[in-house]
Design an enzyme around this catalytic site. Structure first.
Site, PDB file in Angstrom:
ATOM      1  N   LYS A 205     -12.511   4.893 -12.230  1.00  0.00           N
ATOM      2  CA  LYS A 205     -12.097   3.728 -13.023  1.00  0.00           C
ATOM      3  C   LYS A 205     -13.269   2.755 -13.205  1.00  0.00           C
ATOM      4  CE  LYS A 205      -7.764   4.023 -10.479  1.00  0.00           C
ATOM      5  NZ  LYS A 205      -7.069   3.355  -9.370  1.00  0.00           N
TER       6      LYS A 205
ATOM      7  N   THR B 110     -10.464   7.953  -6.719  1.00  0.00           N
ATOM      8  CA  THR B 110     -10.204   7.809  -8.150  1.00  0.00           C
ATOM      9  C   THR B 110     -10.648   6.424  -8.621  1.00  0.00           C
ATOM     10  OG1 THR B 110      -7.940   7.169  -7.612  1.00  0.00           O
ATOM     11  CG2 THR B 110      -8.301   9.447  -8.330  1.00  0.00           C
TER      12      THR B 110
ATOM     13  N   HIS C 106      -4.730  16.693   0.171  1.00  0.00           N
ATOM     14  CA  HIS C 106      -5.412  15.429  -0.127  1.00  0.00           C
ATOM     15  C   HIS C 106      -6.319  14.936   0.984  1.00  0.00           C
ATOM     16  CE1 HIS C 106      -3.583  14.129  -3.971  1.00  0.00           C
ATOM     17  NE2 HIS C 106      -2.583  14.910  -3.579  1.00  0.00           N
TER      18      HIS C 106
ATOM     19  N   LYS D 135     -10.078  -0.914  -2.373  1.00  0.00           N
ATOM     20  CA  LYS D 135      -9.423   0.330  -1.976  1.00  0.00           C
ATOM     21  C   LYS D 135      -8.731   0.049  -0.653  1.00  0.00           C
ATOM     22  CE  LYS D 135     -13.538   2.394  -2.061  1.00  0.00           C
ATOM     23  NZ  LYS D 135     -13.267   3.666  -2.722  1.00  0.00           N
ATOM     24  N   ARG D 136      -7.879   0.965  -0.173  1.00  0.00           N
ATOM     25  CA  ARG D 136      -7.282   0.758   1.145  1.00  0.00           C
ATOM     26  C   ARG D 136      -8.383   0.527   2.190  1.00  0.00           C
ATOM     27  NH1 ARG D 136      -1.532   1.305   1.663  1.00  0.00           N
ATOM     28  NH2 ARG D 136      -1.996   1.092   3.881  1.00  0.00           N
TER      29      ARG D 136
ATOM     30  N   LYS E 232     -13.749   4.674   4.968  1.00  0.00           N
ATOM     31  CA  LYS E 232     -14.236   4.119   3.694  1.00  0.00           C
ATOM     32  C   LYS E 232     -15.364   3.102   3.916  1.00  0.00           C
ATOM     33  CE  LYS E 232      -9.785   4.713   1.245  1.00  0.00           C
ATOM     34  NZ  LYS E 232     -10.036   5.308  -0.084  1.00  0.00           N
TER      35      LYS E 232
HETATM   36  C1  LIG Z   1      -7.178   3.651  -8.001  1.00  0.00           C
HETATM   37  C2  LIG Z   1      -6.452   2.918  -6.951  1.00  0.00           C
HETATM   38  C3  LIG Z   1      -6.616   3.271  -5.614  1.00  0.00           C
HETATM   39  C4  LIG Z   1      -7.538   4.373  -5.168  1.00  0.00           C
HETATM   40  O1  LIG Z   1      -8.810   3.821  -4.939  1.00  0.00           O
HETATM   41  P1  LIG Z   1      -9.952   4.640  -4.156  1.00  0.00           P
HETATM   42  O2  LIG Z   1     -11.144   3.785  -4.366  1.00  0.00           O
HETATM   43  O3  LIG Z   1     -10.073   5.958  -4.840  1.00  0.00           O
HETATM   44  O4  LIG Z   1      -9.525   4.745  -2.752  1.00  0.00           O
HETATM   45  C5  LIG Z   1      -5.921   2.562  -4.661  1.00  0.00           C
HETATM   46  N1  LIG Z   1      -5.106   1.553  -4.995  1.00  0.00           N
HETATM   47  C6  LIG Z   1      -4.936   1.176  -6.279  1.00  0.00           C
HETATM   48  C7  LIG Z   1      -4.029   0.029  -6.583  1.00  0.00           C
HETATM   49  C8  LIG Z   1      -5.588   1.842  -7.296  1.00  0.00           C
HETATM   50  O5  LIG Z   1      -5.393   1.476  -8.567  1.00  0.00           O
END
Ligand SMILES: *Cc1c(COP(=O)(O)O)cnc(C)c1O
Length: 841
Positions: A678, A674, A375, A566-567, A572
């Site tokens: 979404k 991911t 990952h 995101k985190r 990022k």
């Molecule tokens: C989808 C998701 C992530 C991943 O987000 P990235 O933008 O791909 O880092 C992290 N936390 C939650 C709660 C998510 O639903």
């Protein structure tokens, strides 16, 4: 829209009036009220929303259980090959709404609840969000479970039942504050404890040489302590299938409730202490995303759930087989990152020490059983354990790892004699003053398949992070581009959009997201485009109301919602988005009458509690927001919001309300992402770098429907190799200089010029994440975004095309690929027609 499974639940063995798990509105209503009274022991006049939540959940659970038991029974009886997904994290999100949808009961249950004068959405909100993961990796595991069940694949998820999940984030004075997440404080209706299937896990101690009954030498492990692993099963239903697979999470307990010896000797305190020690193992999720914790307890957690899960699988196998010779033909184990990589050594230990296989046979079974998903490309994020720490917890495993390594490197030396560099890079041991065990190398050696999670990531693994292994075994390397489940991430979180799509093209897109392409045919239909835009507008208004309630900030739903959730991580680059905000702010300050597109910048995400710079980035976002939001010159045209406690539930509100998705990591750093998927599925445009799955999203959406900027991974690499001087970018770019100086001057920190130095100084000295190189390209691309948004009709068309073309990013596609190419498992039909849960005959 909400098709039900009624036809599959009509059970000839049960008369309708006896059918306590019937699916009619009347039966559901009676069951709901019965559960409230008989399970909660509470009267309607006294019931709280939480009581209603539990009563509703038990009503749904009753309707899952016979499918669940029948699924497990079918796997046993038909002796099919089963996938085991080993993951230290499962970020499932709330169960109730999702389970209602997958069972086809959503609309009926809403009616039941509303008939009783209750607020359905309010009841749904009562469920604590089970945060047993940090971010993308844990959420991926949850999407995979949904897809496995929806595709009727035989599967078990294995992990840890953390008593405390990811912390609850509050913002105080702009800073992140962490609050423990006591999610099990109230009853958890979604789990079934299985204490009779508990197993023991050994830890610590030492090894001794001994002899078996035939006088052959063997090693015995004399452990220092034994922990009980108790499984809790959460049923995971597929969408419109009868398959309900188990997610089996292990809780650590003391092996004897009380240590009677100590207790009887008068050491009551010591007995209780031992009990507490044991329970510590599953106490809390480590809140680190993409950085290893390096703590002994973390290794104990990893070993704990791997050892329990392997015992469980072996026990299941031996119910139908005389030995483990064919174990790999019945079980495929996927290692979600290196967190469960100790499985390589543990499976070898079980086969060799406990089941007396010779080394080569055991190794063959182990390799054929295991597969590993990487990952991360960032070397600092690869897990390595100090040998001293490792041996104190797992002395026998250390010996086994040394033996694996010895045999492996012997082979390498015969294949590539005299290549010392190759050998030292392949070694499972990093030779330092303090030796380290490389878990990624262990996972690679012990697996038959190794995969990355997006095309670029898989390429870079072969070219860089794991290049030596790719040289040895090119045939072991795969790519499996991530995906997300369209059930939770469209159907559940964007009900109106899902209805519109289904109205136009039918509902088969929910099982085959490629069908979404069919909505492209409606793009010239002005009425369709209006409705598409109105739904987005409504989602934005809903989020605006949430923001007002939770942050006390008024935002304009007509402004562009520019979202980065995101985190929080330097790679990022949330701080790059902040530089852009300040650039816009400076433009306004210079000319308060400038024509500027109104924007609402929405951030959300947790920082690891020990990651100081990430926490300071949160503070910076809030500090900039405080100034920008109340500056009269801005006249409400820019708003900056940091939504606290980003989690799956909040994501379900945010992704459908976004106009613009920020995917701006330094190229080569984000393995896949991911969240990007979404957003796009819900009709957001992406501004992004050529990183992770962004590349494939752009390919699918079409380059004209994607705002691209920034260096490529290759360019990042060559620039760093040549020597990069970020200060030159600062000196040469006046607007950038104005932005940085604005921060350094203390403008956002009440005159404190030091506060944000830890963010700014590295940008000007070495800027490891290349913000200053990408800055101008990013701002230019953002200016194009503003231009495009002004043409609402064009924007809507792009939005429709993005959503229509995301078929590839359904986790169903990802899971089909794993099933065919890595796991070799096939769907199994679960027939519940003649299954009699109550055994009434
Ligand atoms: C989808 C998701 C992530 C991943 O987000 P990235 O933008 O791909 O880092 C992290 N936390 C939650 C709660 C998510 O639903």
């Amino acid at each position: 829209m909400d098709s039900t499974l009624t036809h599959q639940t009509e059970n000839p063995n049960i008369k309708t009036e006896d059918d306590r798990t019937g699916m009619s509105v009347e039966t559901l209503k009676r069951a709901f009220l019965d559960n409230l009274f008989y399970l909660q022991g509470i009267d309607r006049s006294q019931a709280s929303l939480h009581d209603y939540y539990l009563a509703l959940s038990y009503t749904v659970r009753d309707r899952l259980l016979h499918r669940f038991l029948k699924t497990v029974e079918t796997y046993k009886k038909e002796q099919v090959k089963i996938v085991s997904y080993f993951s230290a994290e499962f970020l499932m999100g709330r169960h109730l709404g999702n389970n209602l949808l997958n069972l086809g009961l959503y609309d009926k249950m809403r009616q039941v609840v509303e008939d009783l004068g209750l607020d359905f959405d309010e009841i749904i909100e009562q469920e604590p969000d089970p945060g047993l993961g940090n971010g993308g990796l844990g959420r991926l595991a949850a999407c995979f479970l949904d897809s496995l069940a929806s595709l009727a694949m035989p599967a078990i998820g294995y992990g840890i039942r953390y008593e405390f999940g990811i912390f609850h984030q509050m913002i105080q004075d702009g800073w992140q504050v962490e609050i423990p997440d006591n999610w099990l404080r109230f009853d958890n209706p979604w789990e079934l404890p299985r204490p009779d299937e508990a197993v023991t896990v050994k830890l610590g101690g030492h090894t001794e040489m001994s002899h078996d009954e035939y006088g052959r030498p063997k090693t015995v492990w004399i452990p220092a302590r034994t922990i009980l692993a108790v499984p809790y099963d959460t049923p995971v239903p597929g969408y419109q299938t009868n398959t309900v697979n188990p997610l089996r999470l292990w809780k650590a307990e003391a092996s004897e409730a009380f240590n009677f010896e100590a207790f009887n000797a008068g050491h009551y305190d010591r007995a209780v202490e031992e009990k507490m020690d044991a329970e510590t193992i599953s106490k809390v999720l480590y809140p680190n995303d993409n950085t290893p914790a390096g703590r002994q307890l973390r290794l104990a957690q990893q070993y704990f759930f791997v050892a329990a899960s392997l015992q469980d699988l072996i026990r299941i196998h031996l119910r139908n087989h005389a030995n483990l010779d064919q174990f790999h033909e019945k079980v495929a184990i996927q290692l979600n990152d290196t967190h469960p990589a100790i499985a390589v050594a543990e499976l070898m230990r079980l086969l060799v020490d406990n089941y007396h296989y010779n080394w080569d046979k055991a190794w063959d079974i182990t390799q054929k059983t295991l597969a590993y998903t990487n990952h991360t490309l960032m070397p600092e994020a690869l897990e390595r354990w100090a040998v001293s720490l490792f041996s104190s917890l797992l002395p026998r495993h250390l010996e086994i790892i040394y033996e694996i390594n010895y045999r492996f490197l012997q082979d390498v030396k015969t294949w590539f004699p005299q290549d010392d560099q190759l050998i030292s890079n392949l070694s499972l041991i990093e030779e330092r003053e303090e030796k380290l065990i490389r878990m990624a190398n262990l996972a690679c050696v012990g697996s038959h398949a190794i995969n990355g999670v997006a095309a670029l990531h898989s390429e870079l693994l072969k070219k860089d992070t794991l290049k030596e292994f790719a040289k040895l075994w090119p045939e072991k390397f795969y790519n499996k581009t991530n995906g997300v489940t369209p059930r939770r991430w469209i159907l559940l979180s964007n009900r109106e959009l899902a209805s519109l799509i289904t109205e136009k093209i039918g509902d088969s897109w929910l099982k085959n997201l490629d069908e979404m392409r069919k909505i492209e045919a409606f793009i010239e239909d002005g009425d369709f485009r209006d409705r598409w835009r109105e739904i987005k507008q409504q989602n934005k208004s809903n989020l605006a109301a949430y923001i007002l309630k939770n942050c006390n900030i008024q935002v304009d739903p007509n402004s562009l919602f520019d979202v980065q959730v995101k985190r929080i991580h330097e790679y990022k680059r949330q701080h790059l988005a902040v530089l852009h905000i300040i650039a816009l702010y400076n433009r306004i300050k210079k000319d308060p009458n400038i024509d500027i597109l109104p924007r609402t910048f929405i951030f959300g995400g947790k920082a690891a509690p020990g990651y100081f710079i990430a926490k300071l980035i949160i503070k910076l976002i809030n500090a900039v927001g405080e100034v920008v939001n109340k500056d009269p010159d801005v006249r409400g045209r820019l708003k900056v919001v940091f939504l606290p406690n980003f989690n799956v539930s909040l994501g379900q509100r945010i992704y459908p309300a976004a106009d613009l998705s920020e995917q701006i990591s330094t190229a080569g750093k984000e393995a896949s992402g991911t969240g990007n998927m979404k957003f796009a599925m819900n009709g957001a445009m992406t501004i992004g770098t050529l990183d992770g799955a962004n590349i494939e999203i752009r390919e699918e959406a079409g380059p004209e429907n994607f705002f691209l900027f920034g260096l490529t991974a290759e360019e990042v690499y060559t620039m760093k190799a040549k020597g990069y001087y970020p200060k030159e970018y600062y000196d040469r770019n006046e607007e950038l200089r104005g932005v940085i100086d604005r921060i350094s001057s203390g403008y956002f920190s009440y005159g404190n010029q030091d506060l944000f130095k830890p963010i700014i100084d590295p940008l000007l000295s070495h800027d490891p994440y290349m913000l200053l190189v990408d800055y101008q390209a990013y701002v230019n691309s953002q200016d194009e975004v503003s231009q495009a948004y002004r043409d609402q009709d064009k924007w809507t068309r792009m939005s429709i095309l993005n959503a229509a073309r995301m078929g590839k990013f359904s986790s169903d596609r990802t899971i089909r690929e794993y099933c065919q190419e890595i796991w070799q498992v096939n769907p199994v039909t679960i027939d519940i027609k003649d299954y009699n849960p109550a055994n009434l005959e």
